[in-house]
Scaffold this active site. Structure first.
Site, PDB file in Angstrom:
ATOM      1  N   LYS A 120      10.550  81.242  85.383  1.00 59.35           N
ATOM      2  CA  LYS A 120       9.564  80.260  85.836  1.00 59.35           C
ATOM      3  C   LYS A 120       8.757  80.763  87.019  1.00 59.35           C
ATOM      4  O   LYS A 120       7.603  80.405  87.174  1.00 59.35           O
ATOM      5  CB  LYS A 120      10.242  78.925  86.177  1.00 59.35           C
ATOM      6  CG  LYS A 120      10.669  78.161  84.932  1.00 59.35           C
ATOM      7  CD  LYS A 120      10.767  76.666  85.192  1.00 59.35           C
ATOM      8  CE  LYS A 120      11.105  75.929  83.891  1.00 59.35           C
ATOM      9  NZ  LYS A 120      11.353  74.500  84.081  1.00 59.35           N
ATOM     10  N   LYS A 175      12.522  80.173  70.995  1.00 59.04           N
ATOM     11  CA  LYS A 175      12.863  78.809  70.600  1.00 59.04           C
ATOM     12  C   LYS A 175      11.630  77.907  70.580  1.00 59.04           C
ATOM     13  O   LYS A 175      10.640  78.180  71.248  1.00 59.04           O
ATOM     14  CB  LYS A 175      13.980  78.235  71.476  1.00 59.04           C
ATOM     15  CG  LYS A 175      13.594  77.786  72.846  1.00 59.04           C
ATOM     16  CD  LYS A 175      14.766  77.010  73.462  1.00 59.04           C
ATOM     17  CE  LYS A 175      14.309  76.323  74.747  1.00 59.04           C
ATOM     18  NZ  LYS A 175      15.309  75.443  75.334  1.00 59.04           N
ATOM     19  N   LYS A 234       7.256  73.392  73.813  1.00 57.92           N
ATOM     20  CA  LYS A 234       5.965  72.736  73.996  1.00 57.92           C
ATOM     21  C   LYS A 234       4.895  73.701  74.503  1.00 57.92           C
ATOM     22  O   LYS A 234       3.713  73.459  74.331  1.00 57.92           O
ATOM     23  CB  LYS A 234       6.112  71.573  74.972  1.00 57.92           C
ATOM     24  CG  LYS A 234       6.663  72.058  76.312  1.00 57.92           C
ATOM     25  CD  LYS A 234       6.632  71.009  77.382  1.00 57.92           C
ATOM     26  CE  LYS A 234       6.794  71.574  78.766  1.00 57.92           C
ATOM     27  NZ  LYS A 234       8.061  72.192  79.121  1.00 57.92           N
TER      28      LYS A 234
END
Ligand code: TRP
Length: 338
Positions: free
Chosen positions: A120, A202, A205
């Site tokens: 992140k 995976k 969004k």
């Protein structure tokens, strides 16, 4: 009477999802559907992890809408609010309080090793804030407040649950048995839904073309499945081969999850038919499974008072349990009783 109740006490299960994006098929098949299946077996706490979402900048109105939608979808997917404590993390102030305490029992080195932090901070270079770094301490608080036996999480959260276990060991080592040691509860590989457009990662969004949202229109879902990546060879054969045909394997796993058919049954069903028939069939099956969920969620979202009632009752119940743990912690570490 009391004794009978206590010996039959159910084990506690707890998990949360961040309302940082709209819920998708991966959340449903990988998490929520399993929570629903185990409702009666456990004492359940499921929450919207809104406090975690602000580690990345959010648009306030969107965060509010998604938090409400997530609650509606939890219920629409089958989580009965009478049997599951459903709540919004920020409504239960004990999360922030225990989060601060646990920050002081979590090491800089431990936090530095978290792969999600590393990922992140690469993705949000302009906003590498303290919360993004110390997030696992808040997550540990989310868990430990409820003394759960099991924490169902995806593979990507396993490292955070492991860190939580280290915190338990450290804290209990200093103060005695304050926290119950939680076990991660990782669903089997088959429940891991991969992206339709890039099946080596995976479903997420952040790649909307490969992601099927629970509230999405049927025609959009159909289009995404028709365009799903299968494989680069020319075999055009529906066969389960995770290493060589990850896209096909993912579609088979989704089809199996929504229809209950085994891989062999699926191979037989599409023998000689190829991907041109298979992909839309998976899309149709998913559309039919999501249709009642979408409709029920829309119905619930039209009744705001009902949803508010659910989250208020959830927060009240959660807060009662959380407060007991927090009191104990405050006492152990030497805070003066009020
Ligand atoms: N960190 C989890 C995620 O991003 C969400 C979460 C927050 C969570 N607190 C939790 C999951 C406690 C399980 C238990 O997916």
């Amino acid at each position: 009477m009391d004794e009978i109740i206590s010996t039959e006490k159910k084990k506690v299960m707890l998990s949360g999802i961040q309302p940082s994006g709209d819920l998708h098929l991966g959340n449903y098949l990988g998490a929520i559907k399993n929570w629903v299946a185990r409702t009666d077996e456990f004492d359940n706490y499921y929450f919207m992890a809104d406090m975690h979402t602000i580690t990345v900048r959010q648009t306030p109105a969107d965060l509010r809408r998604r938090t409400m939608e997530q609650l509606a979808l939890y219920i629409a997917c089958g989580l009965d609010p009478e049997k599951n404590t459903l709540f919004v993390q920020s409504h239960v102030h004990q999360h922030a309080e225990l989060g601060w305490v646990l920050n002081c029992y979590t090491m800089f080195g431990e936090l530095s090793r978290m792969t999600q932090f590393k990922d992140k901070s690469l993705k949000h270079k302009e906003n590498i804030n303290g919360g993004l770094f110390t997030y696992p301490a808040l997550m540990a608080a989310d868990i430990l407040l409820y003394q759960p036996d099991f924490v169902p999480v995806g593979e990507d959260q396993k490292q955070h649950v492991e860190l939580c276990r280290n915190i338990v060991q450290r804290f209990n080592g200093l103060y005695g048995d304050v926290f119950k040691m939680p076990e991660p509860y990782i669903p089997k590989a088959g429940a891991r839904v991969m992206s339709l457009s890039a099946p080596d990662g995976k479903m997420s969004k952040s790649m909307p073309e490969g992601c099927v949202f629970l509230m999405e229109k049927p025609e959009d879902i159909a289009r995404k499945f028709k365009r799903a990546v299968t494989d680069s060879d020319t075999e055009n054969c529906v066969r389960f081969d995770l290493d060589n045909k990850p896209g096909v394997a993912n579609l088979m796993s989704i089809y199996s999850a929504v229809t209950g058919k085994t891989y062999e049954e699926i191979e037989q069903e599409f023998a000689g038919k190829g991907y041109g028939a298979f992909k839309p069939a998976v899309g149709d099956a998913v559309i039919e499974v999501l249709r009642p969920i979408r409709e029920e969620a829309a119905h619930l979202l039209a009744d705001k008072a009902y949803l508010e009632g659910v989250y208020r009752a959830g927060a009240e119940k959660a807060s009662y349990v959380a407060e007991k743990t927090l009191r104990k912690v405050y006492k152990k570490i030497g805070f003066l009783a009020r």
